[in-house]
Every structure is written in structure tokens, then in C-alpha cells.
Scaffold this motif. Structure first.
Motif, PDB file in Angstrom:
ATOM      1  N   UNK A 124       4.407  18.732   6.002  1.00 43.23           N
ATOM      2  CA  UNK A 124       4.047  19.907   5.214  1.00 43.23           C
ATOM      3  C   UNK A 124       4.052  19.568   3.728  1.00 43.23           C
ATOM      4  N   UNK A 125       3.036  20.042   3.038  1.00 48.80           N
ATOM      5  CA  UNK A 125       2.995  19.925   1.577  1.00 48.80           C
ATOM      6  C   UNK A 125       2.694  21.327   1.037  1.00 48.80           C
ATOM      7  N   UNK A 126       3.522  21.795   0.115  1.00 47.22           N
ATOM      8  CA  UNK A 126       3.398  23.167  -0.379  1.00 47.22           C
ATOM      9  C   UNK A 126       2.223  23.297  -1.345  1.00 47.22           C
ATOM     10  N   UNK A 127       1.916  24.518  -1.701  1.00 49.78           N
ATOM     11  CA  UNK A 127       0.797  24.794  -2.589  1.00 49.78           C
ATOM     12  C   UNK A 127       1.000  24.134  -3.951  1.00 49.78           C
ATOM     13  N   UNK A 128      -0.101  23.591  -4.478  1.00 47.92           N
ATOM     14  CA  UNK A 128      -0.111  22.917  -5.793  1.00 47.92           C
ATOM     15  C   UNK A 128       0.892  21.778  -5.891  1.00 47.92           C
ATOM     16  N   UNK A 129       1.174  21.107  -4.808  1.00 48.21           N
ATOM     17  CA  UNK A 129       2.151  20.021  -4.810  1.00 48.21           C
ATOM     18  C   UNK A 129       1.458  18.673  -4.615  1.00 48.21           C
ATOM     19  N   UNK A 130       2.024  17.659  -5.237  1.00 45.21           N
ATOM     20  CA  UNK A 130       1.607  16.286  -5.018  1.00 45.21           C
ATOM     21  C   UNK A 130       2.775  15.508  -4.442  1.00 45.21           C
ATOM     22  N   UNK A 131       2.481  14.555  -3.583  1.00 48.48           N
ATOM     23  CA  UNK A 131       3.520  13.758  -2.931  1.00 48.48           C
ATOM     24  C   UNK A 131       3.023  12.333  -2.792  1.00 48.48           C
ATOM     25  N   UNK A 132       3.880  11.364  -3.072  1.00 45.78           N
ATOM     26  CA  UNK A 132       3.530   9.963  -2.871  1.00 45.78           C
ATOM     27  C   UNK A 132       4.394   9.393  -1.767  1.00 45.78           C
ATOM     28  N   UNK A 133       3.729   8.875  -0.740  1.00 42.34           N
ATOM     29  CA  UNK A 133       4.406   8.177   0.354  1.00 42.34           C
ATOM     30  C   UNK A 133       4.731   6.790  -0.180  1.00 42.34           C
ATOM     31  N   UNK A 134       5.982   6.604  -0.600  1.00 41.11           N
ATOM     32  CA  UNK A 134       6.360   5.391  -1.330  1.00 41.11           C
ATOM     33  C   UNK A 134       6.801   4.243  -0.449  1.00 41.11           C
ATOM     34  N   UNK A 190      -6.364  16.204  -1.392  1.00 43.05           N
ATOM     35  CA  UNK A 190      -6.880  14.884  -1.779  1.00 43.05           C
ATOM     36  C   UNK A 190      -5.918  13.806  -1.322  1.00 43.05           C
ATOM     37  N   UNK A 191      -6.466  12.658  -0.949  1.00 44.11           N
ATOM     38  CA  UNK A 191      -5.685  11.486  -0.575  1.00 44.11           C
ATOM     39  C   UNK A 191      -6.137  10.319  -1.437  1.00 44.11           C
ATOM     40  N   UNK A 192      -5.185   9.606  -2.026  1.00 43.40           N
ATOM     41  CA  UNK A 192      -5.469   8.398  -2.804  1.00 43.40           C
ATOM     42  C   UNK A 192      -4.670   7.250  -2.211  1.00 43.40           C
ATOM     43  N   UNK A 193      -5.327   6.133  -1.984  1.00 49.19           N
ATOM     44  CA  UNK A 193      -4.695   4.955  -1.422  1.00 49.19           C
ATOM     45  C   UNK A 193      -4.609   3.883  -2.494  1.00 49.19           C
ATOM     46  N   UNK A 194      -3.411   3.324  -2.652  1.00 47.77           N
ATOM     47  CA  UNK A 194      -3.179   2.247  -3.603  1.00 47.77           C
ATOM     48  C   UNK A 194      -2.705   1.029  -2.839  1.00 47.77           C
ATOM     49  N   UNK A 195      -3.097  -0.148  -3.290  1.00 49.49           N
ATOM     50  CA  UNK A 195      -2.628  -1.377  -2.674  1.00 49.49           C
ATOM     51  C   UNK A 195      -3.062  -2.576  -3.489  1.00 49.49           C
ATOM     52  N   UNK A 196      -2.551  -3.718  -3.096  1.00 47.40           N
ATOM     53  CA  UNK A 196      -2.849  -4.961  -3.796  1.00 47.40           C
ATOM     54  C   UNK A 196      -3.507  -5.921  -2.823  1.00 47.40           C
ATOM     55  N   UNK A 197      -4.701  -6.393  -3.187  1.00 45.52           N
ATOM     56  CA  UNK A 197      -5.421  -7.325  -2.331  1.00 45.52           C
ATOM     57  C   UNK A 197      -4.745  -8.683  -2.323  1.00 45.52           C
ATOM     58  N   UNK A 198      -4.639  -9.268  -1.116  1.00 47.63           N
ATOM     59  CA  UNK A 198      -4.031 -10.611  -1.025  1.00 47.63           C
ATOM     60  C   UNK A 198      -5.083 -11.663  -1.140  1.00 47.63           C
ATOM     61  N   UNK A 239       0.831  -1.198   0.000  1.00 46.19           N
ATOM     62  CA  UNK A 239       0.000   0.000   0.000  1.00 46.19           C
ATOM     63  C   UNK A 239       0.869   1.252   0.000  1.00 46.19           C
ATOM     64  N   UNK A 240       0.401   2.261  -0.688  1.00 52.53           N
ATOM     65  CA  UNK A 240       1.043   3.573  -0.670  1.00 52.53           C
ATOM     66  C   UNK A 240      -0.052   4.626  -0.759  1.00 52.53           C
ATOM     67  N   UNK A 241       0.285   5.852  -0.388  1.00 51.05           N
ATOM     68  CA  UNK A 241      -0.685   6.943  -0.373  1.00 51.05           C
ATOM     69  C   UNK A 241      -0.140   8.102  -1.187  1.00 51.05           C
ATOM     70  N   UNK A 242      -1.013   8.678  -2.009  1.00 51.53           N
ATOM     71  CA  UNK A 242      -0.666   9.896  -2.750  1.00 51.53           C
ATOM     72  C   UNK A 242      -1.453  11.047  -2.145  1.00 51.53           C
TER      73      UNK A 242
END
Length: 90
Positions: A51-61, A82-90, A13-16
Motif C-alpha cells: 500500500x502507498x498512501x495518497x501523494x506519497x513517494x517510496x523508494x524500495x532501497x 509512477x515507477x522509476x528504476x535505477x541501477x548501474x550497468x556492469x 537496482x532500486x525502484x521508486x
């Protein structure tokens, strides 16, 4: 609450995080909670007041495991995040 695993575990799992605000930097938090969202304990946080600056995207890898029954909870100091969660179901 961003997502609650129900019936399955998730791996890799990771979060953007995306700050859509063009004029303000914001802080955000991400917690991994055993069960439903209630009182969040300090040890539940995997990201705290970053902290996340204006108009920035970051992925917690740094990937993490989301066990069945756990909840991913997110908070930000501004509604334009916005928060997006990615992951792979086991």
C-alpha cells in the motif's frame, strides 16, 4: 513492462514508486521475470500488493541484481502511479 535488460547485467537496482493521486491510497506490485512479460509466476514478485498512501513517494532501497534478459514488470491499482528504476550497468 518497466524495463528489460538486453545485452548487459545491472546491479544495485532500486525502484521508486510515486502515488500522484491526492485522494486515494493504492496498491502496487513489482516482479522480476526471466525473459519477456507473459504469465507472471508468484515467485517472480519482489513486492506484492504493498500500500502507498495518497501523494506519497517510496523508494524500495533493498537493491537487487537485474540479469541480462530479465524484465522488471510493475502493476498498480490506479493509473496515477509512477515507477522509476535505477541501477548501474556492469
Amino acid at each position: 513492462s518497466l524495463f528489460q535488460a538486453s545485452g548487459s547485467d545491472y546491479e544495485d537496482c532500486s525502484i521508486h514508486i510515486c502515488n500522484k493521486d491526492a485522494s486515494n491510497a493504492v496498491t502496487y506490485r513489482v516482479a522480476l521475470i526471466d525473459g519477456a512479460v507473459g504469465a507472471i509466476a508468484v515467485e517472480d514478485y519482489i513486492i506484492f500488493d504493498e500500500l502507498i498512501t495518497e501523494n506519497e513517494g517510496f523508494t524500495f532501497t533493498e537493491s537487487f541484481h537485474l540479469p541480462d534478459g530479465y524484465t522488471v514488470a510493475v502493476r498498480a491499482s490506479d493509473a496515477d502511479v509512477n515507477f522509476l528504476l535505477y541501477g548501474r550497468e556492469r
